[in-house]
Design a protein around this motif. Structure first.
Motif, short mmCIF file in Angstrom:
data_model
loop_
_atom_site.label_atom_id
_atom_site.label_comp_id
_atom_site.label_asym_id
_atom_site.label_seq_id
_atom_site.Cartn_x
_atom_site.Cartn_y
_atom_site.Cartn_z
N VAL A 198 34.58 37.43 51.24
CA VAL A 198 35.17 36.80 50.06
C VAL A 198 34.49 35.46 49.78
N VAL A 199 34.31 34.64 50.82
CA VAL A 199 33.68 33.34 50.67
C VAL A 199 32.25 33.49 50.18
N ALA A 200 31.51 34.43 50.78
CA ALA A 200 30.12 34.63 50.38
C ALA A 200 30.02 35.05 48.92
N GLY A 201 30.89 35.97 48.50
CA GLY A 201 30.87 36.42 47.11
C GLY A 201 31.19 35.30 46.14
N GLY A 202 32.19 34.48 46.49
CA GLY A 202 32.59 33.39 45.61
C GLY A 202 31.52 32.33 45.45
N SER A 206 28.31 32.66 46.06
CA SER A 206 27.14 33.26 45.42
C SER A 206 27.31 33.34 43.92
N ASP A 207 28.50 33.67 43.46
CA ASP A 207 28.75 33.76 42.02
C ASP A 207 28.57 32.39 41.35
N ILE A 208 28.86 31.33 42.08
CA ILE A 208 28.79 29.98 41.50
C ILE A 208 27.38 29.39 41.60
N VAL A 268 25.02 30.15 49.96
CA VAL A 268 25.97 30.61 50.98
C VAL A 268 25.50 30.17 52.36
N TYR A 269 24.22 30.34 52.62
CA TYR A 269 23.68 30.01 53.94
C TYR A 269 23.47 28.51 54.12
N ALA A 270 23.19 27.80 53.04
CA ALA A 270 23.14 26.34 53.12
C ALA A 270 24.53 25.79 53.47
N PHE A 271 25.55 26.35 52.82
CA PHE A 271 26.93 25.96 53.13
C PHE A 271 27.27 26.29 54.58
N ALA A 272 26.87 27.48 55.03
CA ALA A 272 27.17 27.90 56.40
C ALA A 272 26.50 26.99 57.42
#
Length: 404
Positions: A152-156, A158-160, A166-170
């Motif tokens: 869910v987090v990855a999809g959200g 990525s959409d933005i 996603v991986y920078a955030f991770a």
């Protein structure tokens, strides 16, 4: 008098959160495959190698990295693994070609799995005998929630901001987590620091051979995870087709229903602490079988699907936590090797379930999938009944620390 707990609530909460954040790195890629394929101009068939790379990393971690916790101080080991994981995430973020991407994904699977299982082993080692089941259950609940929320987090994100964000955030999240773990975790002693690395890895096979509890609980886990993957690997097939035609985001959201199953983890751990591991196993396996009835009626209502997911996840999580609670009691000096060996059964079961369910769906449809899942779940209950009958004192003996 009941002995006092050895782990504070704050430290246990940190371990659970850290486990969830760590395991999420292994699963971020699943809802991003179409975006990755478009970015690197590769076909959907080839982009499946991204998930394969993470799973290869998982297997390598279980065999060659997770056991290190028995000979290297876990606090220092987890810091090294966290930094290596951050490096892998940055490779993915900055990947300019498919080769770099696959290398990064391999590292994410390897070090994400090593961190997750290392945290579970750390929690089991740090816990007192009177609370080990509860501690493992709480930590495992963190893993389960992290796994579900990752998609869910990855999809959200990525959409933005695109899939690379996603991986920078991770990576940023893991950097903060590494600092918190280094400051908060006590530096526990090492039990088996006299062993060489070669002996350490080879001893995992010895543990499987010598520890009956590990063999029995590992095979139960193999069947349980096979049943899990029979369901989750096939669910996208009917829901993405007519008459539903749900998006991948909507299909992934059904996994959030399973968060309720995390509630079963802590309770199962407490029952195992009280010497009721076999009774808990029986109840959980019955829930696992019962789940397939409402799942079979998915065509009548999505509420049946939701009910089936809740039952499936409650039964599965209760079995998983009970298994680990009983296994960790057998060899206090080998928690890292025990969790590595146990999760190898999980990997085999997951692979078998995923492979068998797509073939079954192609020939027999959703009813065939439910029949297959119920059959595998029933086989797990039958295996438990036979092995429990052969060792009727297992709960009492394991609590006393004397079962092999």
């Amino acid at each position: 008098m009941k002995p006092p707990p050895r782990l504070s609530r704050a430290l246990l909460a940190l371990l659970a959160c850290a486990s969830g954040v760590s395991v999420a790195n292994v699963y971020y890629a699943q809802p991003l495959l179409d975006a990755v394929a478009a970015d690197f101009a590769i076909t959907p068939a080839v982009v499946g190698g991204v998930v394969t790379a993470t799973q290869v990393g998982c297997a390598l971690a279980l065999l060659f990295v997770v056991p290190l916790g028995d000979i290297v101080r876990r606090r220092r080991l987890m810091l090294i693994q966290a930094l290596a994981l951050i490096g892998a995430l940055m490779i993915i973020t900055l990947a300019g070609n498919a080769t770099a991407l696959l290398v990064g994904m391999l590292g994410a699977g390897l070090f994400g799995t090593a961190m997750t299982q290392g945290l579970i082993a750390y929690a089991a080692n740090a816990a007192g005998d009177n609370e080990r089941g509860r501690v493992v259950g709480t930590t495992q609940a963190g893993v389960f929630i992290g796994l579900l929320l990752a998609r869910v987090v990855a999809g959200g994100i990525s959409d933005i901001a695109g899939w690379r964000s996603v991986y920078a955030f991770a990576a940023t999240l893991m950097l903060g987590l590494a600092a918190m773990l280094w400051r908060a975790l006590p530096d526990l002693p090492v039990h088996a620091n006299h062993m060489t690395y070669r002996h350490l890895v080879a001893s995992m096979a010895t543990l499987i051979r010598d520890e009956r509890v590990l063999r029995v609980r590992g095979l139960i886990a193999l069947l349980m995870f096979a049943a899990f993957n029979v369901f989750w690997s096939a669910l996208v097939l009917p829901l993405s087709a007519a008459p539903y035609r749900f998006s991948h985001t909507a299909i992934g959201a059904f996994g959030l229903v399973g968060v309720i199953g995390a509630l079963a983890a802590g309770r199962a751990g407490r029952w195992a602490d009280q010497g009721h591991g076999e009774r808990t196993s029986a109840l959980a396996l019955v829930l696992l079988i019962a789940a397939w009835l409402p799942l079979a009626y998915m065509g009548a209502s999505m509420w049946w699907l939701a009910l089936g997911i809740v039952l499936l996840d409650m039964g599965g999580q209760a079995i998983h936590v009970t298994n680990q609670s009983l296994i960790f009691r057998t060899r206090p000096d080998a928690h890292s090797r025990l969790v590595g060996a146990y999760m190898l059964f999980y990997s085999v079961g997951s692979g078998l379930g995923a492979m068998s369910t797509t073939m079954t769906y192609a020939r027999y449809g959703w009813d065939g999938v439910c029949a297959l899942g119920a059959g595998v779940s029933g086989l797990a209950l039958l295996f438990w009944a036979v092995t429990a009958r052969r060792a009727p004192c297992v709960d009492t003996c394991v609590v006393a620390g004397s079962v092999r």
